[in-house]
Design a protein around this motif. Structure first.
Motif, PDB file in Angstrom:
ATOM      1  N   ARG A  47       0.835  -1.198   0.000  1.00  0.00           N
ATOM      2  CA  ARG A  47       0.000   0.000   0.000  1.00  0.00           C
ATOM      3  C   ARG A  47       0.878   1.260   0.000  1.00  0.00           C
ATOM      4  O   ARG A  47       0.602   2.232  -0.696  1.00  0.00           O
ATOM      5  CB  ARG A  47      -0.923  -0.001   1.218  1.00  0.00           C
ATOM      6  CG  ARG A  47      -2.017   1.049   1.103  1.00  0.00           C
ATOM      7  CD  ARG A  47      -3.015   1.019   2.249  1.00  0.00           C
ATOM      8  NE  ARG A  47      -3.649  -0.286   2.398  1.00  0.00           N
ATOM      9  CZ  ARG A  47      -3.726  -0.955   3.562  1.00  0.00           C
ATOM     10  NH1 ARG A  47      -3.196  -0.458   4.652  1.00  0.00           N
ATOM     11  NH2 ARG A  47      -4.326  -2.111   3.620  1.00  0.00           N
ATOM     12  N   GLN A  48       1.984   1.230   0.766  1.00  0.00           N
ATOM     13  CA  GLN A  48       2.893   2.381   0.825  1.00  0.00           C
ATOM     14  C   GLN A  48       3.551   2.622  -0.537  1.00  0.00           C
ATOM     15  O   GLN A  48       3.726   3.772  -0.961  1.00  0.00           O
ATOM     16  CB  GLN A  48       3.966   2.175   1.901  1.00  0.00           C
ATOM     17  CG  GLN A  48       3.436   2.314   3.305  1.00  0.00           C
ATOM     18  CD  GLN A  48       4.482   1.942   4.358  1.00  0.00           C
ATOM     19  OE1 GLN A  48       5.540   1.413   4.017  1.00  0.00           O
ATOM     20  NE2 GLN A  48       4.163   2.199   5.611  1.00  0.00           N
ATOM     21  N   LYS A  49       3.903   1.548  -1.249  1.00  0.00           N
ATOM     22  CA  LYS A  49       4.499   1.691  -2.578  1.00  0.00           C
ATOM     23  C   LYS A  49       3.521   2.348  -3.533  1.00  0.00           C
ATOM     24  O   LYS A  49       3.878   3.232  -4.313  1.00  0.00           O
ATOM     25  CB  LYS A  49       4.915   0.322  -3.139  1.00  0.00           C
ATOM     26  CG  LYS A  49       6.189  -0.225  -2.574  1.00  0.00           C
ATOM     27  CD  LYS A  49       6.528  -1.543  -3.245  1.00  0.00           C
ATOM     28  CE  LYS A  49       7.737  -2.181  -2.626  1.00  0.00           C
ATOM     29  NZ  LYS A  49       8.025  -3.486  -3.242  1.00  0.00           N
ATOM     30  N   VAL A  50       2.254   1.897  -3.504  1.00  0.00           N
ATOM     31  CA  VAL A  50       1.226   2.454  -4.373  1.00  0.00           C
ATOM     32  C   VAL A  50       1.016   3.926  -4.066  1.00  0.00           C
ATOM     33  O   VAL A  50       0.939   4.773  -4.968  1.00  0.00           O
ATOM     34  CB  VAL A  50      -0.099   1.657  -4.219  1.00  0.00           C
ATOM     35  CG1 VAL A  50      -1.241   2.359  -4.940  1.00  0.00           C
ATOM     36  CG2 VAL A  50       0.063   0.242  -4.737  1.00  0.00           C
ATOM     37  N   VAL A  51       0.961   4.284  -2.789  1.00  0.00           N
ATOM     38  CA  VAL A  51       0.769   5.682  -2.382  1.00  0.00           C
ATOM     39  C   VAL A  51       1.950   6.538  -2.830  1.00  0.00           C
ATOM     40  O   VAL A  51       1.774   7.646  -3.356  1.00  0.00           O
ATOM     41  CB  VAL A  51       0.554   5.771  -0.852  1.00  0.00           C
ATOM     42  CG1 VAL A  51       0.622   7.217  -0.366  1.00  0.00           C
ATOM     43  CG2 VAL A  51      -0.765   5.127  -0.475  1.00  0.00           C
ATOM     44  N   SER A  52       3.168   5.999  -2.658  1.00  0.00           N
ATOM     45  CA  SER A  52       4.348   6.781  -3.047  1.00  0.00           C
ATOM     46  C   SER A  52       4.406   6.968  -4.566  1.00  0.00           C
ATOM     47  O   SER A  52       4.795   8.031  -5.046  1.00  0.00           O
ATOM     48  CB  SER A  52       5.631   6.124  -2.533  1.00  0.00           C
ATOM     49  OG  SER A  52       5.811   4.872  -3.145  1.00  0.00           O
ATOM     50  N   LYS A  53       4.019   5.960  -5.339  1.00  0.00           N
ATOM     51  CA  LYS A  53       4.012   6.089  -6.798  1.00  0.00           C
ATOM     52  C   LYS A  53       2.986   7.127  -7.238  1.00  0.00           C
ATOM     53  O   LYS A  53       3.246   7.937  -8.127  1.00  0.00           O
ATOM     54  CB  LYS A  53       3.702   4.740  -7.463  1.00  0.00           C
ATOM     55  CG  LYS A  53       4.875   3.808  -7.509  1.00  0.00           C
ATOM     56  CD  LYS A  53       4.540   2.551  -8.273  1.00  0.00           C
ATOM     57  CE  LYS A  53       5.726   1.623  -8.292  1.00  0.00           C
ATOM     58  NZ  LYS A  53       5.434   0.386  -9.012  1.00  0.00           N
ATOM     59  N   SER A  54       1.804   7.089  -6.613  1.00  0.00           N
ATOM     60  CA  SER A  54       0.782   8.074  -6.983  1.00  0.00           C
ATOM     61  C   SER A  54       1.225   9.486  -6.585  1.00  0.00           C
ATOM     62  O   SER A  54       0.958  10.453  -7.289  1.00  0.00           O
ATOM     63  CB  SER A  54      -0.555   7.716  -6.350  1.00  0.00           C
ATOM     64  OG  SER A  54      -0.455   7.786  -4.945  1.00  0.00           O
ATOM     65  N   ALA A  55       1.956   9.605  -5.469  1.00  0.00           N
ATOM     66  CA  ALA A  55       2.466  10.911  -5.052  1.00  0.00           C
ATOM     67  C   ALA A  55       3.519  11.403  -6.035  1.00  0.00           C
ATOM     68  O   ALA A  55       3.585  12.598  -6.363  1.00  0.00           O
ATOM     69  CB  ALA A  55       3.034  10.832  -3.646  1.00  0.00           C
ATOM     70  N   ASP A  56       4.384  10.501  -6.530  1.00  0.00           N
ATOM     71  CA  ASP A  56       5.394  10.868  -7.519  1.00  0.00           C
ATOM     72  C   ASP A  56       4.749  11.355  -8.805  1.00  0.00           C
ATOM     73  O   ASP A  56       5.226  12.311  -9.441  1.00  0.00           O
ATOM     74  CB  ASP A  56       6.328   9.688  -7.813  1.00  0.00           C
ATOM     75  CG  ASP A  56       7.257   9.360  -6.656  1.00  0.00           C
ATOM     76  OD1 ASP A  56       7.444  10.250  -5.780  1.00  0.00           O
ATOM     77  OD2 ASP A  56       7.773   8.229  -6.617  1.00  0.00           O
ATOM     78  N   LYS A  57       3.671  10.694  -9.229  1.00  0.00           N
ATOM     79  CA  LYS A  57       2.977  11.095 -10.438  1.00  0.00           C
ATOM     80  C   LYS A  57       2.362  12.495 -10.279  1.00  0.00           C
ATOM     81  O   LYS A  57       2.354  13.308 -11.179  1.00  0.00           O
ATOM     82  CB  LYS A  57       1.872  10.086 -10.794  1.00  0.00           C
ATOM     83  CG  LYS A  57       2.412   8.814 -11.396  1.00  0.00           C
ATOM     84  CD  LYS A  57       1.277   7.887 -11.796  1.00  0.00           C
ATOM     85  CE  LYS A  57       1.822   6.610 -12.354  1.00  0.00           C
ATOM     86  NZ  LYS A  57       0.757   5.669 -12.708  1.00  0.00           N
ATOM     87  N   MET A  58       1.844  12.761  -9.091  1.00  0.00           N
ATOM     88  CA  MET A  58       1.236  14.073  -8.819  1.00  0.00           C
ATOM     89  C   MET A  58       2.272  15.193  -8.875  1.00  0.00           C
ATOM     90  O   MET A  58       2.013  16.266  -9.380  1.00  0.00           O
ATOM     91  CB  MET A  58       0.564  14.071  -7.444  1.00  0.00           C
ATOM     92  CG  MET A  58      -0.646  13.205  -7.382  1.00  0.00           C
ATOM     93  SD  MET A  58      -1.938  13.963  -8.348  1.00  0.00           S
ATOM     94  CE  MET A  58      -3.324  13.163  -7.677  1.00  0.00           C
ATOM     95  N   THR A  59       3.473  14.890  -8.345  1.00  0.00           N
ATOM     96  CA  THR A  59       4.518  15.912  -8.334  1.00  0.00           C
ATOM     97  C   THR A  59       5.067  16.143  -9.728  1.00  0.00           C
ATOM     98  O   THR A  59       5.488  17.255 -10.062  1.00  0.00           O
ATOM     99  CB  THR A  59       5.666  15.524  -7.380  1.00  0.00           C
ATOM    100  OG1 THR A  59       6.170  14.252  -7.767  1.00  0.00           O
ATOM    101  CG2 THR A  59       5.186  15.499  -5.942  1.00  0.00           C
ATOM    102  N   ASP A  60       5.095  15.086 -10.567  1.00  0.00           N
ATOM    103  CA  ASP A  60       5.592  15.219 -11.951  1.00  0.00           C
ATOM    104  C   ASP A  60       4.650  16.051 -12.811  1.00  0.00           C
ATOM    105  O   ASP A  60       5.078  16.745 -13.718  1.00  0.00           O
ATOM    106  CB  ASP A  60       5.791  13.859 -12.601  1.00  0.00           C
ATOM    107  CG  ASP A  60       6.959  13.103 -11.995  1.00  0.00           C
ATOM    108  OD1 ASP A  60       7.815  13.774 -11.375  1.00  0.00           O
ATOM    109  OD2 ASP A  60       7.020  11.866 -12.142  1.00  0.00           O
ATOM    110  N   GLU A  61       3.386  16.017 -12.527  1.00  0.00           N
ATOM    111  CA  GLU A  61       2.402  16.749 -13.337  1.00  0.00           C
ATOM    112  C   GLU A  61       2.416  18.157 -12.916  1.00  0.00           C
ATOM    113  O   GLU A  61       2.490  19.158 -13.362  1.00  0.00           O
ATOM    114  CB  GLU A  61       0.995  16.172 -13.130  1.00  0.00           C
ATOM    115  CG  GLU A  61       0.852  14.795 -13.689  1.00  0.00           C
ATOM    116  CD  GLU A  61      -0.529  14.207 -13.405  1.00  0.00           C
ATOM    117  OE1 GLU A  61      -1.335  14.796 -12.670  1.00  0.00           O
ATOM    118  OE2 GLU A  61      -0.791  13.123 -13.914  1.00  0.00           O
TER     119      GLU A  61
END
Length: 171
Positions: free
Chosen positions: A157-171
């Motif tokens: 779950r932490q990996k999924v949250v961190s990946k979604s956070a990375d995508k948000m910061t990239d956009e």
């Protein structure tokens, strides 16, 4: 004629008598296996020496795992079916009639198809019950060892949250 045989080379299969092995119930082809005749005149046919040796050791075919008798007792094969009635030996000689023979051969093919279809349905039904038992066992094991799985689920779950956070910061 090729090979010293006359005709088109088509062999007549209906002339061959296939006996059943007394021990394992498999086919005994002509010229194969062993025949034991007891003093009272009863004949026992065996498809191979393995069956003959087990018979001499007075083994019970219903307790020997590789025999048809064991499979039927254990519920792994069909026991009661109307198609088995056609496999019984009949000791009455019949006068040969070409049309009657043709009808009998067509009926034999039809019976074989019906039997195969019923066997497939029987196996499918057996496997369905097995899957239910496996699922219950898996759920029981999962409940017992849930403490091993929880940390892995949290990490995932932490990996999924961190990946979604990375995508948000990239956009």
């Amino acid at each position: 004629a090729a090979g010293g045989r006359r005709g088109g080379g088509a062999r007549k299969e209906s002339g061959m008598r296939l006996e059943k092995c007394w021990f394992c119930s498999s086919n005994c082809y002509p010229g194969h296996g062993i025949m034991f005749v007891r003093n009272d005149g009863q004949c026992f046919r065996f498809c191979r020496s393995k069956c003959h040796k087990n018979f001499k050791m007075k083994k019970n075919p219903r307790k020997t795992r590789w025999t048809k008798a064991f499979r039927k007792v254990a519920g792994k094969e069909m026991v009661l079916d109307s198609t088995f009635e056609f496999e019984k030996r009949r000791h009455r000689p019949e006068k040969y009639d070409r049309e009657k023979m043709a009808v009998a051969l067509r009926a034999m093919k039809k019976v074989a198809e019906v039997k195969d279809k019923r066997e497939r349905a029987f196996i499918k039904k057996r496997m369905k019950v097995k899957k239910v038992h496996e699922r219950v066992a898996d759920m029981k094991e999962l409940k017992q060892n849930v403490d091993i799985i929880k940390p892995a689920a949290v990490r995932l779950r932490q990996k999924v949250v961190s990946k979604s956070a990375d995508k948000m910061t990239d956009e």
